[in-house]
Design an enzyme around this catalytic site. Structure first.
Site, mmCIF file in Angstrom:
data_model
loop_
_atom_site.group_PDB
_atom_site.id
_atom_site.type_symbol
_atom_site.label_atom_id
_atom_site.label_comp_id
_atom_site.label_asym_id
_atom_site.label_seq_id
_atom_site.Cartn_x
_atom_site.Cartn_y
_atom_site.Cartn_z
ATOM 1 N N CYS A 45 0.856 -1.187 0.000
ATOM 2 C CA CYS A 45 0.000 0.000 0.000
ATOM 3 C C CYS A 45 0.888 1.231 0.000
ATOM 4 O O CYS A 45 1.891 1.269 0.712
ATOM 5 C CB CYS A 45 -0.896 -0.034 1.239
ATOM 6 S SG CYS A 45 -2.026 1.363 1.353
ATOM 7 N N HIS A 66 -9.211 -3.568 -2.755
ATOM 8 C CA HIS A 66 -8.226 -2.867 -1.906
ATOM 9 C C HIS A 66 -8.602 -1.380 -1.793
ATOM 10 O O HIS A 66 -8.562 -0.801 -0.704
ATOM 11 C CB HIS A 66 -6.828 -3.048 -2.520
ATOM 12 C CG HIS A 66 -5.710 -2.334 -1.821
ATOM 13 N ND1 HIS A 66 -4.648 -2.994 -1.247
ATOM 14 C CD2 HIS A 66 -5.465 -0.998 -1.633
ATOM 15 C CE1 HIS A 66 -3.810 -2.098 -0.712
ATOM 16 N NE2 HIS A 66 -4.275 -0.878 -0.946
ATOM 17 N N GLU A 67 -9.001 -0.787 -2.928
ATOM 18 C CA GLU A 67 -9.337 0.649 -2.926
ATOM 19 C C GLU A 67 -10.651 0.917 -2.199
ATOM 20 O O GLU A 67 -10.751 1.895 -1.454
ATOM 21 C CB GLU A 67 -9.398 1.201 -4.362
ATOM 22 C CG GLU A 67 -8.147 1.008 -5.210
ATOM 23 C CD GLU A 67 -6.848 1.329 -4.510
ATOM 24 O OE1 GLU A 67 -6.829 2.212 -3.623
ATOM 25 O OE2 GLU A 67 -5.842 0.669 -4.821
ATOM 26 N N HIS A 72 -10.200 1.190 1.393
ATOM 27 C CA HIS A 72 -9.724 2.499 1.877
ATOM 28 C C HIS A 72 -10.897 3.444 2.140
ATOM 29 O O HIS A 72 -10.825 4.294 3.027
ATOM 30 C CB HIS A 72 -8.768 3.153 0.873
ATOM 31 C CG HIS A 72 -7.351 2.640 0.939
ATOM 32 N ND1 HIS A 72 -6.597 2.669 2.092
ATOM 33 C CD2 HIS A 72 -6.542 2.120 -0.020
ATOM 34 C CE1 HIS A 72 -5.382 2.179 1.838
ATOM 35 N NE2 HIS A 72 -5.328 1.825 0.571
HETATM 36 C C1 SB7 Z 1 -1.685 -4.790 -4.453
HETATM 37 C C2 SB7 Z 1 -1.521 -3.430 -4.553
HETATM 38 C C3 SB7 Z 1 -2.619 -2.603 -4.631
HETATM 39 C C4 SB7 Z 1 -3.865 -3.155 -4.615
HETATM 40 C C5 SB7 Z 1 -4.031 -4.510 -4.499
HETATM 41 C C6 SB7 Z 1 -2.930 -5.323 -4.433
HETATM 42 C C7 SB7 Z 1 -2.507 -1.106 -4.766
HETATM 43 C C8 SB7 Z 1 -1.443 -0.491 -3.937
HETATM 44 C C9 SB7 Z 1 -1.497 0.990 -3.942
HETATM 45 N N1 SB7 Z 1 -2.396 1.455 -2.951
HETATM 46 O O1 SB7 Z 1 -1.980 1.727 -1.730
HETATM 47 C C10 SB7 Z 1 -3.670 1.866 -3.279
HETATM 48 O O2 SB7 Z 1 -4.510 2.002 -2.220
HETATM 49 NI NI NI Z 2 -3.618 1.089 -0.439
#
Ligand code: SB7
Ligand code: NI
EC number: 3.5.1.88
Length: 191
Positions: free
Chosen positions: A114, A157-158, A161
């Site tokens: 992240c 993942h987003e 957040h």
């Molecule tokens: C690996 C990396 C990400 C998402 C899913 C698996 C994005 C990383 C960048 N971020 O921190 C976005 O929130």
């Molecule tokens: Ni992230």
């Protein structure tokens, strides 16, 4: 232009808040932020620009990571085929919502990272393998889209957040490499 200096890190209270729903149409300020978030991702994936501006490569970013507690994310997932110049999935997603998902789960073999976390956190992060999402684009048009595997993981993942959830919250603290039933493992090369 956004740089890593604009990205808030672990411990900042905004990362733990539930972000506010956005109202459409977006304000000019909101549209500018959307453009900058997507530009950040594209720049971060260009080796020369990433080095020049000291950007960590990223495939997604959520508004709360730049300290704006609103339900907006940018995603830019390049194609797996190196010959293909069009990204697999790219855009700004306003008020994104998972409307249905598979029972089957998946996770990245290398775990997740992240932009707001300056350390490696080992462990599998179980995610839905397939999702159907609803969101609005910056023009206010509604979209309904099915995603699977890596793009689905990134969007989850987003969206986390937007709900104050960090990827490591989903790692089994007792046994980070334990996998629940019905989870497959996806090879990863891009973060
Ligand atoms: C690996 C990396 C990400 C998402 C899913 C698996 C994005 C990383 C960048 N971020 O921190 C976005 O929130
Ligand atoms: Ni992230």
């Amino acid at each position: 232009m956004l740089t890593m200096e604009d990205v808030i890190r672990e411990g900042h209270p905004t990362l733990r808040k539930v972000a506010d729903e956005m109202t459409l149409p977006l304000t000019n300020e909101e549209k500018e932020l959307a453009d900058k978030m997507l530009e950040f991702l594209i720049n971060s994936q260009d080796p020369e620009l990433a080095e020049k501006y000291e950007l960590r490569p990223g495939v997604g970013i959520a508004a709360p990571q730049v300290n704006v507690s609103k339900r907006m994310i940018a995603v830019h997932v390049p194609s797996e085929d190196p010959e293909e110049t069009d990204p697999e999935f790219s855009g700004i997603l306003i008020n994104p919502k998972i409307i249905s998902h598979s029972v089957q789960q998946t996770c990245l073999s290398e775990g997740e990272g992240c932009l707001s976390v300056d350390r490696e956190v080992p462990g599998y992060v179980p995610r839905h393998k397939r999702i159907r999402i609803k969101y609005f684009d910056i023009e206010g048009n509604e979209h309904n889209k099915r995603l699977k595997d890596f793009p689905a993981i990134v969007v989850q993942h987003e969206i986390d957040h937007l709900n104050g959830v960090m990827f490591f919250d989903r790692i089994d603290p007792e046994n980070p490499l334990a996998l629940p039933d019905d989870v497959d493992i996806l090879g990863s090369d891009t973060q």
